[in-house]
Design a protein around this motif. Structure first.
Motif, PDB file in Angstrom:
ATOM      1  N   HIS A 295       0.832  -1.207   0.000  1.00 34.76           N
ATOM      2  CA  HIS A 295       0.000   0.000   0.000  1.00 34.76           C
ATOM      3  C   HIS A 295       0.868   1.260   0.000  1.00 34.76           C
TER       4      HIS A 295
ATOM      5  N   GLU B 215       0.362  -0.839  -4.723  1.00 37.38           N
ATOM      6  CA  GLU B 215      -0.812   0.029  -4.748  1.00 37.38           C
ATOM      7  C   GLU B 215      -0.324   1.470  -4.778  1.00 37.38           C
TER       8      GLU B 215
ATOM      9  N   ASP C 184      -1.627   5.866  -5.765  1.00 41.71           N
ATOM     10  CA  ASP C 184      -2.722   6.825  -5.953  1.00 41.71           C
ATOM     11  C   ASP C 184      -2.312   7.844  -7.011  1.00 41.71           C
TER      12      ASP C 184
ATOM     13  N   HIS D 189      -0.920  10.570  -2.734  1.00 41.40           N
ATOM     14  CA  HIS D 189      -2.225  10.204  -2.169  1.00 41.40           C
ATOM     15  C   HIS D 189      -3.191  11.372  -2.052  1.00 41.40           C
TER      16      HIS D 189
ATOM     17  N   GLU E  97      -5.126   3.555  -8.050  1.00 42.13           N
ATOM     18  CA  GLU E  97      -6.331   4.212  -7.520  1.00 42.13           C
ATOM     19  C   GLU E  97      -6.441   5.616  -8.090  1.00 42.13           C
TER      20      GLU E  97
ATOM     21  N   LYS F  81      -7.612   9.222  -7.975  1.00 39.91           N
ATOM     22  CA  LYS F  81      -7.947  10.166  -6.902  1.00 39.91           C
ATOM     23  C   LYS F  81      -8.346  11.526  -7.486  1.00 39.91           C
TER      24      LYS F  81
HETATM   25 CA    CA Z   1      -5.105   4.172  -2.215  1.00 39.11          CA
END
Ligand code: CA
Ligand code: G3P
Length: 245
Positions: free
Chosen positions: A10, A37, A39, A52, A105, A107
């Motif tokens: 992460h 993972e 962002d 992030h 991900e 964002k």
């Molecule tokens: Ca994330």
């Protein structure tokens, strides 16, 4: 180590290194993970960067919104231990030629921004020939539906909402299926045996985030989840090697 389980770092090995930096991603790969993972946000000059928050303040020496800075400005700040905010292209380059996958991900500062970012991210992944190496994730079903419309071959994970334990397992499954996703990403404190069973029986993968302690890993493993998203992939590997760790 043989395993039938997906280990996801992460924001990289972010418990020990600055999150979402090439250093944290490299260290996670050295420890041994199946996926990183990360962002994604967009700069003022429409470059895709890995960070992030929608603001620079918490993780860099900069201030203000990522979207209001050019790539060159964003890169002028320290993201920790002398690291710069990486571009998505740099992280793709890092995993090139390795079996490591990317959980991307999408964002944004707002739901509208996240939705708007979906097309450029998918376009980038398509052009980089990365569709077969990524899992696109979002808390917003609309983002995943848009990603699927752009390329039906993309693997998708939804973070159903809310994740405070108020959704029934069936509601989690319904949100996930309605978003076109093939997997569920869920706060580990809200992952129950009933949820793990329902996901397994309905053929959905379930990846809890972000257990940190050995006992938290063991609790998730005991439920038979298909993967774990963690800031501490080193601790996860120790537990997988020695369940009594
Ligand atoms: Ca994330
Ligand atoms: O999939 C969601 C996971 O990454 C946790 O969310 O806030 O760390 O992006 P966040």
């Amino acid at each position: 180590m043989a395993h039938n389980f997906v280990r996801v770092a992460h924001r990289g090995a972010s418990a020990s290194y600055p999150e979402n930096t090439l250093l944290a991603f490299r260290k996670a790969m050295e420890t041994g993970v199946d996926a990183l993972e990360l962002d994604v946000h967009r700069t003022q000059d429409d470059q895709l960067v890995v960070i992030h928050d929608s603001k620079l303040d918490r993780t860099t020496t900069g201030q203000g919104r990522v979207r209001e800075h050019t790539l060159s400005q964003v890169r002028s700040y320290d993201a920790g231990q002398g690291e710069k905010v990486p571009t998505l292209a740099e992280v793709v380059q890092l995993v090139a030629g390795t079996p490591v996958r990317l959980c991307v991900e999408i964002k944004g500062f707002s739901k509208e921004e996240e939705l708007a970012l979906t097309e450029p991210v998918m376009q980038f992944l398509n052009e980089a020939n990365m569709i077969d190496k990524v899992i696109v994730t979002s808390f917003l079903p609309a983002v995943l539906l848009k990603a699927k419309a752009i390329n039906p071959l993309v693997s998708l994970m939804l973070d159903p909402w809310p994740q405070d334990g108020s959704l029934t397992p069936r509601q989690v499954v319904e949100q996930t299926l309605a978003s076109g996703a093939n997997g569920v990403s869920f706060e580990c404190a809200a992952v129950t045996r009933a949820l793990a069973d329902e996901c397994r029986l309905m053929a959905l993968t379930l990846w809890p985030w972000v257990p940190r302690k050995p006992e938290e890993f063991r609790a998730m493993l005991e439920l038979g989840v298909s993967g774990i998203v963690t800031d501490s992939p080193d601790v996860l590997n120790k537990v997988l090697n020695d369940p009594s760790f």
